[in-house]
Design a protein around this motif. Structure first.
Motif, PDB file in Angstrom:
ATOM      1  N   SER A   1       0.680  -0.903  -0.078  1.00 24.81           N
ATOM      2  CA  SER A   1      -0.244  -0.287  -0.311  1.00 24.81           C
ATOM      3  C   SER A   1       1.467   1.315   0.165  1.00 24.81           C
ATOM      4  CB  SER A   1      -0.567  -0.626   1.160  1.00 24.81           C
ATOM      5  OG  SER A   1      -0.092  -0.210   2.127  1.00 24.81           O
TER       6      SER A   1
ATOM      7  N   ILE B   1     -16.226  -8.004  -9.212  1.00 29.00           N
ATOM      8  CA  ILE B   1     -15.108  -7.230  -7.911  1.00 29.00           C
ATOM      9  C   ILE B   1     -16.113  -6.851  -6.774  1.00 29.00           C
ATOM     10  CG2 ILE B   1     -14.362  -5.069  -7.053  1.00 29.00           C
ATOM     11  CD1 ILE B   1     -12.923  -4.466 -10.404  1.00 29.00           C
TER      12      ILE B   1
ATOM     13  N   VAL C   1     -11.251 -12.874  -8.988  1.00 31.00           N
ATOM     14  CA  VAL C   1      -9.804 -11.274  -8.543  1.00 31.00           C
ATOM     15  C   VAL C   1      -8.810 -11.002  -7.249  1.00 31.00           C
ATOM     16  CG1 VAL C   1     -11.084  -9.440  -7.433  1.00 31.00           C
ATOM     17  CG2 VAL C   1     -12.710 -10.900  -8.939  1.00 31.00           C
ATOM     18  N   ALA C   2      -9.302 -12.623  -6.322  1.00 31.49           N
ATOM     19  CA  ALA C   2      -7.451 -12.511  -5.556  1.00 31.49           C
ATOM     20  C   ALA C   2      -6.773 -13.137  -6.225  1.00 31.49           C
ATOM     21  CB  ALA C   2      -8.060 -13.474  -4.675  1.00 31.49           C
TER      22      ALA C   2
ATOM     23  N   VAL D   1      -5.673  -9.398  -8.396  1.00 36.33           N
ATOM     24  CA  VAL D   1      -4.697  -8.291  -7.163  1.00 36.33           C
ATOM     25  C   VAL D   1      -3.299  -8.815  -7.032  1.00 36.33           C
ATOM     26  CG1 VAL D   1      -4.803  -7.760  -4.719  1.00 36.33           C
ATOM     27  CG2 VAL D   1      -7.385  -8.082  -6.336  1.00 36.33           C
ATOM     28  N   ASP D   2      -2.956 -10.217  -6.610  1.00 35.29           N
ATOM     29  CA  ASP D   2      -1.547 -10.549  -6.504  1.00 35.29           C
ATOM     30  C   ASP D   2      -0.732 -10.182  -7.613  1.00 35.29           C
ATOM     31  OD1 ASP D   2      -2.862 -11.121  -4.372  1.00 35.29           O
ATOM     32  OD2 ASP D   2      -3.143 -13.253  -4.807  1.00 35.29           O
TER      33      ASP D   2
ATOM     34  N   PHE E   1      -4.197  -2.797 -10.839  1.00 40.50           N
ATOM     35  CA  PHE E   1      -5.835  -4.151 -11.190  1.00 40.50           C
ATOM     36  C   PHE E   1      -5.626  -3.619  -9.361  1.00 40.50           C
ATOM     37  CE2 PHE E   1      -8.384  -7.098  -9.946  1.00 40.50           C
ATOM     38  CZ  PHE E   1      -9.573  -7.123 -10.263  1.00 40.50           C
ATOM     39  N   ARG E   2      -5.079  -4.117  -7.808  1.00 38.38           N
ATOM     40  CA  ARG E   2      -4.636  -3.759  -6.830  1.00 38.38           C
ATOM     41  C   ARG E   2      -5.165  -2.287  -6.372  1.00 38.38           C
ATOM     42  NH1 ARG E   2      -0.258  -6.010  -6.175  1.00 38.38           N
ATOM     43  NH2 ARG E   2       0.735  -4.702  -5.381  1.00 38.38           N
TER      44      ARG E   2
ATOM     45  N   VAL F   1      -9.128  -1.778  -6.970  1.00 39.79           N
ATOM     46  CA  VAL F   1     -10.095  -3.107  -5.898  1.00 39.79           C
ATOM     47  C   VAL F   1      -9.813  -1.667  -4.578  1.00 39.79           C
ATOM     48  CG1 VAL F   1      -9.948  -4.828  -4.681  1.00 39.79           C
ATOM     49  CG2 VAL F   1      -9.620  -4.560  -7.292  1.00 39.79           C
ATOM     50  N   GLU F   2      -8.573  -2.011  -3.950  1.00 40.39           N
ATOM     51  CA  GLU F   2      -8.046  -0.743  -3.037  1.00 40.39           C
ATOM     52  C   GLU F   2      -9.016   0.198  -3.191  1.00 40.39           C
ATOM     53  OE1 GLU F   2      -4.291  -1.199  -2.294  1.00 40.39           O
ATOM     54  OE2 GLU F   2      -3.900  -3.589  -1.163  1.00 40.39           O
TER      55      GLU F   2
END
Length: 467
Positions: free
Chosen positions: A136, A407, A442-443, A446-447, A452-453, A456-457
């Motif tokens: 983050s 999502i 989606v997980a 994200v990884d 994309f992560r 989503v965040e």
């Protein structure tokens, strides 16, 4: 007690003007605080001693006025405690220093760079070593280190933005401190947007001339302004900020700005300055997840324990706080401060999970009352993709709808208490295996995909902020 301290000082009398000023600087830091010290006292240079009169050079007319009004009498009293020969002080600008002083070699005091003044415990924690990282904030941390080391010439202007309490001030302070150590030849000035606004307006109101202010803010090689959004909406101040950024970077300097939003989201920002910031390098710090919140708690607990030896909190209590107290580092600080009160009331017994839950009950209840629903997730996801909830719920495989729906299912699984069958039903009757597929798909993205992560965040953050 005061006589005892004064007597101890007298025993060190005769240390010389330069040494006396070095000692007094540390006392003035504690008396006036980090922000005032950094803006006015730190640039003050002892340049000469003549018959007991110490001559100081201020960095600007604004600084000279502030120092004369608020600091000079304290400075003289403290200097005499270490060097009784001091009879008076004068605070001058460069052009006001007498020529005969310049000519007298024996009157000149070598202008060694003052020793860094240690900040109070709270400020000392704002170092790179105490900044907890993960995905983050990793990019922001990396850029901050480059700027501090002098390797960030590729981005003369850097905008760091996030919601309040996510670490912007921490990184700016760490940059200023590290730069002073690693590149001591660079002139560094850090100030808040409010200080910038007040000092500029003060310069205008007193003399209708901002030349002294301009001299101060454009002189550094590295200018850092925290809470930059505070100057927005003030036309003259924004124009001055634009000119400051232009002039400072034109001659090879760097500007670091921290704000609560990116260039496009800062309210009241002049179009010209907004365009300038849109063309600058920028990084966003995202909301910390539970593992990062846990690490922040560990770091802040160590800080509190240094100030209050013996203070301790059970590990499972910290786990509970990390899981249930969402938001910023300030929210975590507030929780730990509440537990410190609990610890003192209990007579110094370690704060258990039960004690922590009781002490933080209002805070935890507030979070429970704002329980996130599947409908709220759908509303925010649809809005973020410029569509209606009805469009989001259409049973179609078109990517423009299927991906936002996946999502939304992923976030519903992560952020609500609804079961998989319940989530499927609320999305128009999908089977729970479809929800599982969307969640896992989606997980995985994200990884694999940082962009994309971040998307989503950002949506998750908007969901938590929704009233």
């Amino acid at each position: 007690m005061e006589r005892h301290v004064e007597g101890a000082r007298r025993e060190t009398a005769g240390v010389g003007a330069a040494r006396a000023y070095e000692l007094v600087r540390k006392e003035l830091f504690g008396e006036f605080g980090a922000d005032f010290f950094r803006s006015y006292i730190d640039p003050l240079r002892l340049v000469a001693e003549m018959d007991g009169v110490l001559l100081f050079r201020a960095g600007s007319q604004v600084a000279k006025e502030r120092l004369t009004q608020q600091v000079q009498h304290r400075l003289e009293a403290r200097l005499r405690a270490y060097e009784p020969r001091v009879s008076a002080t004068q605070i001058l600008l460069e052009h006001e220093i007498p020529d005969d002083v310049r000519a007298l070699a024996h009157a000149r005091i070598e202008e060694a760079r003052p020793q860094p003044v240690a900040a109070p415990m709270q400020a000392q924690s704002f170092l790179f070593d105490t900044f907890c990282q993960d995905g983050s904030n990793q990019r922001a941390y990396a850029v901050a280190q480059m700027i501090a080391s002098g390797d960030g010439e590729a981005f003369p202007v850097w905008l760091l933005h996030s919601a309040p309490g996510y670490g912007k001030t921490h990184l700016l302070t760490a940059i200023a401190r590290e730069a002073a150590v690693r590149t001591p030849d660079r002139k560094v000035l850090m100030m808040t947007g409010q200080e910038y606004l007040e000092q500029f307006q003060s310069a205008l109101h007193k003399k209708r001339d901002s030349s002294a202010f301009k001299e101060m803010v454009r002189a550094p090689d590295l200018l850092l302004i925290d809470d930059f959004h505070r100057i927005c909406g003030k036309k003259a101040t924004e124009e001055e900020a634009f000119d400051t950024i232009y002039e400072l970077t034109r001659r090879g300097g760097q500007v670091v700005l921290a704000a609560n939003h990116g260039a496009a989201g800062i309210e009241g920002l002049d179009d010209v300055l907004r365009a300038r910031l849109k063309g600058a390098a920028s990084c966003e710090i995202l909301e910390p997840d539970a593992p990062l919140r846990r690490r922040i708690l560990d770091m802040r607990l160590q800080h509190h324990a240094r100030l209050t030896p013996g203070f301790s909190v059970a590990s499972d209590a910290l786990d509970m706080i990390a899981e249930r107290v969402h938001g910023s580092g300030r929210d975590l600080d507030g929780a730990l401060s509440q537990l410190l009160i609990e610890w003192k009331i209990s007579g110094g017994i370690q704060v258990t999970l039960e004690a922590a839950a009781n002490a933080l009950q209002p805070q935890l209840s507030e979070a429970a009352e704002r329980r996130i629903t599947v409908q709220l997730v759908q509303k925010v996801v649809a809005r973020s993709h410029n569509m209606s909830v009805q469009q989001l719920l259409e049973r179609t495989r078109r990517h423009s709808i299927a991906r936002p729906r996946q999502i939304a299912m992923f976030l519903a699984c992560r952020m609500t208490h609804a079961s998989l069958p319940d989530i499927g039903a609320r999305f128009g009757g999908f089977d729970h295996t479809t929800v599982m597929y969307a969640r896992d798909r989606v997980a995985a993205l994200v990884d694999q995909d940082p962009a994309f992560r971040a998307e989503v965040e950002t949506i998750a953050r908007a969901i938590r902020r929704e009233p």
